[in-house]
Motif scaffolding. Structure first.
Motif, PDB file in Angstrom:
ATOM      1  N   GLU A  40     -10.491   3.801   0.244  1.00 24.58           N
ATOM      2  CA  GLU A  40     -11.347   2.617   0.344  1.00 24.58           C
ATOM      3  C   GLU A  40     -10.913   1.603  -0.715  1.00 24.58           C
ATOM      4  O   GLU A  40     -10.265   1.953  -1.699  1.00 24.58           O
ATOM      5  CB  GLU A  40     -12.806   3.020   0.160  1.00 24.58           C
ATOM      6  CG  GLU A  40     -13.294   3.955   1.269  1.00 24.58           C
ATOM      7  CD  GLU A  40     -14.686   4.486   1.006  1.00 24.58           C
ATOM      8  OE1 GLU A  40     -15.614   4.098   1.745  1.00 24.58           O
ATOM      9  OE2 GLU A  40     -14.851   5.299   0.086  1.00 24.58           O
ATOM     10  N   SER A  41     -11.295   0.365  -0.497  1.00 24.19           N
ATOM     11  CA  SER A  41     -10.877  -0.714  -1.379  1.00 24.19           C
ATOM     12  C   SER A  41     -11.307  -0.444  -2.816  1.00 24.19           C
ATOM     13  O   SER A  41     -12.461  -0.125  -3.080  1.00 24.19           O
ATOM     14  CB  SER A  41     -11.498  -2.018  -0.877  1.00 24.19           C
ATOM     15  OG  SER A  41     -11.108  -3.083  -1.692  1.00 24.19           O
ATOM     16  N   LEU A  71       1.984   0.001   7.875  1.00 24.77           N
ATOM     17  CA  LEU A  71       0.594  -0.364   7.609  1.00 24.77           C
ATOM     18  C   LEU A  71       0.029  -1.205   8.754  1.00 24.77           C
ATOM     19  O   LEU A  71      -0.403  -2.323   8.558  1.00 24.77           O
ATOM     20  CB  LEU A  71       0.454  -1.106   6.277  1.00 24.77           C
ATOM     21  CG  LEU A  71      -0.981  -1.126   5.720  1.00 24.77           C
ATOM     22  CD1 LEU A  71      -1.475   0.268   5.426  1.00 24.77           C
ATOM     23  CD2 LEU A  71      -1.057  -2.017   4.496  1.00 24.77           C
ATOM     24  N   LYS A 124       0.811  -1.232   0.000  1.00 25.52           N
ATOM     25  CA  LYS A 124       0.000   0.000   0.000  1.00 25.52           C
ATOM     26  C   LYS A 124       0.836   1.270   0.000  1.00 25.52           C
ATOM     27  O   LYS A 124       0.287   2.351   0.192  1.00 25.52           O
ATOM     28  CB  LYS A 124      -0.974   0.044   1.192  1.00 25.52           C
ATOM     29  CG  LYS A 124      -2.028  -1.039   1.174  1.00 25.52           C
ATOM     30  CD  LYS A 124      -3.045  -0.788   0.100  1.00 25.52           C
ATOM     31  CE  LYS A 124      -4.226  -1.734   0.216  1.00 25.52           C
ATOM     32  NZ  LYS A 124      -5.191  -1.506  -0.884  1.00 25.52           N
ATOM     33  N   THR A 127      -2.341   3.497   7.485  1.00 23.24           N
ATOM     34  CA  THR A 127      -2.905   2.716   8.588  1.00 23.24           C
ATOM     35  C   THR A 127      -4.279   2.225   8.182  1.00 23.24           C
ATOM     36  O   THR A 127      -5.100   3.003   7.691  1.00 23.24           O
ATOM     37  CB  THR A 127      -3.046   3.575   9.866  1.00 23.24           C
ATOM     38  OG1 THR A 127      -1.759   4.023  10.274  1.00 23.24           O
ATOM     39  CG2 THR A 127      -3.697   2.788  10.995  1.00 23.24           C
ATOM     40  N   ARG A 128      -4.498   0.921   8.381  1.00 23.37           N
ATOM     41  CA  ARG A 128      -5.815   0.370   8.080  1.00 23.37           C
ATOM     42  C   ARG A 128      -6.701   0.507   9.305  1.00 23.37           C
ATOM     43  O   ARG A 128      -6.338   0.073  10.405  1.00 23.37           O
ATOM     44  CB  ARG A 128      -5.700  -1.109   7.685  1.00 23.37           C
ATOM     45  CG  ARG A 128      -7.007  -1.709   7.195  1.00 23.37           C
ATOM     46  CD  ARG A 128      -6.846  -3.176   6.828  1.00 23.37           C
ATOM     47  NE  ARG A 128      -5.820  -3.403   5.837  1.00 23.37           N
ATOM     48  CZ  ARG A 128      -5.975  -3.258   4.531  1.00 23.37           C
ATOM     49  NH1 ARG A 128      -7.168  -2.886   4.059  1.00 23.37           N
ATOM     50  NH2 ARG A 128      -4.997  -3.515   3.697  1.00 23.37           N
ATOM     51  N   SER A 174     -14.203   2.639   7.802  1.00 21.77           N
ATOM     52  CA  SER A 174     -13.221   1.577   7.563  1.00 21.77           C
ATOM     53  C   SER A 174     -12.525   1.802   6.223  1.00 21.77           C
ATOM     54  O   SER A 174     -13.179   1.917   5.178  1.00 21.77           O
ATOM     55  CB  SER A 174     -13.916   0.205   7.554  1.00 21.77           C
ATOM     56  OG  SER A 174     -14.445  -0.107   8.819  1.00 21.77           O
ATOM     57  N   VAL A 231      -8.078   2.519   4.496  1.00 21.35           N
ATOM     58  CA  VAL A 231      -6.672   2.800   4.794  1.00 21.35           C
ATOM     59  C   VAL A 231      -6.505   4.317   4.784  1.00 21.35           C
ATOM     60  O   VAL A 231      -6.984   4.991   3.868  1.00 21.35           O
ATOM     61  CB  VAL A 231      -5.738   2.144   3.773  1.00 21.35           C
ATOM     62  CG1 VAL A 231      -4.278   2.502   4.076  1.00 21.35           C
ATOM     63  CG2 VAL A 231      -5.920   0.632   3.772  1.00 21.35           C
ATOM     64  N   THR A 269      -2.838  -2.126  11.653  1.00 17.55           N
ATOM     65  CA  THR A 269      -4.295  -2.122  11.646  1.00 17.55           C
ATOM     66  C   THR A 269      -4.790  -1.635  12.989  1.00 17.55           C
ATOM     67  O   THR A 269      -4.315  -2.071  14.034  1.00 17.55           O
ATOM     68  CB  THR A 269      -4.825  -3.530  11.353  1.00 17.55           C
ATOM     69  OG1 THR A 269      -4.386  -3.910  10.050  1.00 17.55           O
ATOM     70  CG2 THR A 269      -6.350  -3.550  11.401  1.00 17.55           C
ATOM     71  N   LYS A 323      -8.140   9.277   2.759  1.00 17.30           N
ATOM     72  CA  LYS A 323      -8.810   8.007   3.040  1.00 17.30           C
ATOM     73  C   LYS A 323      -8.851   7.215   1.741  1.00 17.30           C
ATOM     74  O   LYS A 323      -9.234   7.751   0.688  1.00 17.30           O
ATOM     75  CB  LYS A 323     -10.240   8.296   3.529  1.00 17.30           C
ATOM     76  CG  LYS A 323     -11.119   7.068   3.717  1.00 17.30           C
ATOM     77  CD  LYS A 323     -12.547   7.501   4.069  1.00 17.30           C
ATOM     78  CE  LYS A 323     -13.456   6.302   4.303  1.00 17.30           C
ATOM     79  NZ  LYS A 323     -14.860   6.719   4.568  1.00 17.30           N
TER      80      LYS A 323
END
Lengths: 117, 113
Positions: free
Chosen positions: B39-40, B8, A41, B107-108, B85, B87, B10, B37
């Motif tokens: 998102e997936s 990274l 990431k 950070t997730r 929710s 990263v 969580t 932010k």
């Protein structure tokens, strides 16, 4: 109407091939970027163009060649693809002199996931 | 909940809790900072920014704190919701000329109902 659009969204290709990713922005911005996000990431800038002129080149291998036919488009061509090129590539755009955080100040596309097999 | 966003990590919180996401930036000359932010399946989205002449800035449910002495940023999210929710990344830049963003590791954040 998508502000920064990239195509394709997914790209799976074999080692050694040549491929291109396209990016277009309709925000009227004068600066465009390519960022690479690796499997952990981590996001890192690769290139930036301002009014079709290259202004940032972050020691990216020569196999990567950006091309900006006009200030609304920045394409990324990759020669002789390697396994390590697998990543998500993000295009972004901004306007010189405008704060990155201002409304549509610095806008990212949704990414192209490149998988080299 | 709180995290240090260097590898990274969580951060898992319950819905309704306050979240604190931390970031260490690298360049003492950086004068403008942004939280994103991601998102997936999407690109980074702007959350809040702060200039180096400030040490705190508040938005809707989010607050950014800047400590230039130790080159540290934090993002506080109040009453965290499942939709938070994602990263989260901090980014630093010199607010002059062309804006090359230098991103932190991310950070997730996982929010459970």
């Amino acid at each position: 109407d998508t502000a920064v659009s990239q195509t394709p969204k997914y790209l799976v290709t074999q080692m050694g091939n040549d491929k291109s990713i396209k990016c277009e922005q309709n925000l009227g911005h004068d600066t465009m970027y390519w960022y690479k996000q690796d499997s952990k990431k981590f996001l890192k800038i690769m290139f930036s163009y301002n009014n079709k002129e290259l202004i940032i080149n972050e020691t990216v291998p020569n196999r990567f060649s950006p091309k900006s036919p006009d200030k609304a488009h920045l394409n990324l061509h990759i020669n002789s693809l390697e396994l390590g090129d697998s990543a998500v590539y993000f295009c972004a755009s901004s306007q010189e002199g405008q704060l990155a955080g201002s409304n549509y100040g610095y806008t990212f596309g949704s990414g192209t996931r490149l998988t080299v097999v | 909940g709180e995290s240090v966003g260097l590898h990274l990590p969580t951060l898992s919180v319950q819905e309704g809790d306050n979240s604190i996401i931390n970031c260490a930036y690298s360049n003492s000359a950086s004068d403008y900072f942004i939280w994103y932010k991601q998102e997936s399946g999407k690109g980074p989205q702007f959350i809040i920014d702060i200039r180096s002449n400030m040490d705190k800035r508040q938005g809707q449910r989010v607050t950014v704190l800047l400590n230039k002495t130790v080159k540290h940023l934090s993002l506080q999210i109040a009453a965290t919701q499942p939709g938070d929710s994602a990263v989260y990344f901090c980014a630093e830049t010199l607010n002059t000329g062309f804006q090359k963003l230098v991103f932190g590791t991310g950070t997730r954040l996982l929010v459970s109902p």
